[in-house]
Design an enzyme around this catalytic site. Sequence first.
Site, PDB file in Angstrom:
ATOM      1  N   SER A  91       3.104  -2.249  10.465  1.00  0.00           N
ATOM      2  CA  SER A  91       4.545  -2.311  10.740  1.00  0.00           C
ATOM      3  C   SER A  91       5.165  -3.666  10.384  1.00  0.00           C
ATOM      4  CB  SER A  91       4.843  -1.937  12.193  1.00  0.00           C
ATOM      5  OG  SER A  91       4.495  -0.590  12.420  1.00  0.00           O
ATOM      6  N   GLY A 147       2.237   2.124  10.812  1.00  0.00           N
ATOM      7  CA  GLY A 147       3.225   3.195  10.665  1.00  0.00           C
ATOM      8  C   GLY A 147       3.944   3.566  11.954  1.00  0.00           C
ATOM      9  N   GLU A 150      -7.188   4.610   7.653  1.00  0.00           N
ATOM     10  CA  GLU A 150      -6.989   6.044   7.364  1.00  0.00           C
ATOM     11  C   GLU A 150      -8.225   6.627   6.680  1.00  0.00           C
ATOM     12  OE1 GLU A 150      -3.214   5.544   5.396  1.00  0.00           O
ATOM     13  OE2 GLU A 150      -2.352   4.966   7.327  1.00  0.00           O
ATOM     14  N   GLU A 197      -5.670  -5.075  10.579  1.00  0.00           N
ATOM     15  CA  GLU A 197      -4.653  -4.045  10.811  1.00  0.00           C
ATOM     16  C   GLU A 197      -4.969  -3.280  12.099  1.00  0.00           C
ATOM     17  OE1 GLU A 197      -2.539  -2.856   6.948  1.00  0.00           O
ATOM     18  OE2 GLU A 197      -4.289  -1.580   7.134  1.00  0.00           O
ATOM     19  N   LYS A 235       0.081   4.219  -0.333  1.00  0.00           N
ATOM     20  CA  LYS A 235      -0.617   5.390   0.230  1.00  0.00           C
ATOM     21  C   LYS A 235      -0.420   6.605  -0.693  1.00  0.00           C
ATOM     22  CE  LYS A 235      -0.311   3.286   4.720  1.00  0.00           C
ATOM     23  NZ  LYS A 235      -0.315   3.406   6.174  1.00  0.00           N
ATOM     24  N   ASN A 276       0.862  -1.182   0.000  1.00  0.00           N
ATOM     25  CA  ASN A 276       0.000   0.000   0.000  1.00  0.00           C
ATOM     26  C   ASN A 276       0.903   1.239   0.000  1.00  0.00           C
ATOM     27  OD1 ASN A 276      -1.814   2.033   0.524  1.00  0.00           O
ATOM     28  ND2 ASN A 276      -2.386   1.315   2.576  1.00  0.00           N
ATOM     29  N   HIS A 281      -9.669   1.099   4.558  1.00  0.00           N
ATOM     30  CA  HIS A 281      -8.428   1.271   5.319  1.00  0.00           C
ATOM     31  C   HIS A 281      -8.704   2.200   6.501  1.00  0.00           C
ATOM     32  CE1 HIS A 281      -4.390   2.512   6.410  1.00  0.00           C
ATOM     33  NE2 HIS A 281      -3.960   1.428   5.791  1.00  0.00           N
TER      34      HIS A 281
END
Length: 253
Positions: free
Chosen positions: A213, A173, A97, A167, A11, A9, A95
């Site tokens: 991560s 991250g 985000e 996730e 992003k 991904n 996702h």
Amino acid sequence: MRVPVIAGNWKMNKNIVESVSLVKELRDFVRGIEGVDIVVCPPFTSLWVVKEIINGTNIHLGAQNMFWETKGAFTGETSPPMLKDVGCEYVILGHSERRQYFKETSEEVARKTEVALSVNLMPIVCVGENLEEKESGKTESIIEQEIKALFPKIDSTLAARIIIAYEPIWAIGTGRSSSSQDANLIIKFIRELFSSKYGSKIAERIRILYGGSVDTKNIDEFMNESDIDGALVGGASLNTLSFSQIVKAAKIL
Ligand code: PGA
């Protein structure tokens, strides 16, 4: 046997020139590798050039989001047929985000998942708890809500094609991944949810990934767990050496 998936991904990173150089290098690093489905998910602006480079290779194309409508007055959105047109086979949906910054709800994610399956795009649906939810013992109930929201929209004939990415938001991250044992327990729990709805035969075919991560140091641990079928990789997918090592660690043949 479930074929593992390693999806990168990217992003909102990489312009066209950078995307080209990244994917050319990756293509060379993973040439000839079988026994793992390799997916890259560049930003929309790079889908076309990336597709040109990976055509006929073992790398597949995915998008990071889509809308559920086919066409029309939806300024700024991208439709499922448009993703097919540019050569996507996969699409990341829901996702964290997008759920967090763009307020996507589980119902919207379910609607997108239904449409993705209907046009033969493989949805990679993301679920996961945040730190506060984890610390207050709510992980399973959050996951259960997010997974069960999909059920009314997923027909049993298509359910086996869905890919789930567990996730934990606190692991994305941050350099602080879940332990592989904890991730495996949650992934087993997700498989049980699918099993209770669609039966164990279908649930055993669904690929469930871990994300958050993932790097070259921890991928082996995740892949050694019974129920983890690969990884959704953010940061480490921007480095071709790391990403190709993750791919190699995941292959089953
Ligand atoms: P990360 O991102 O690997 O950088 O933690 C994962 C993701 O957001 O899918």
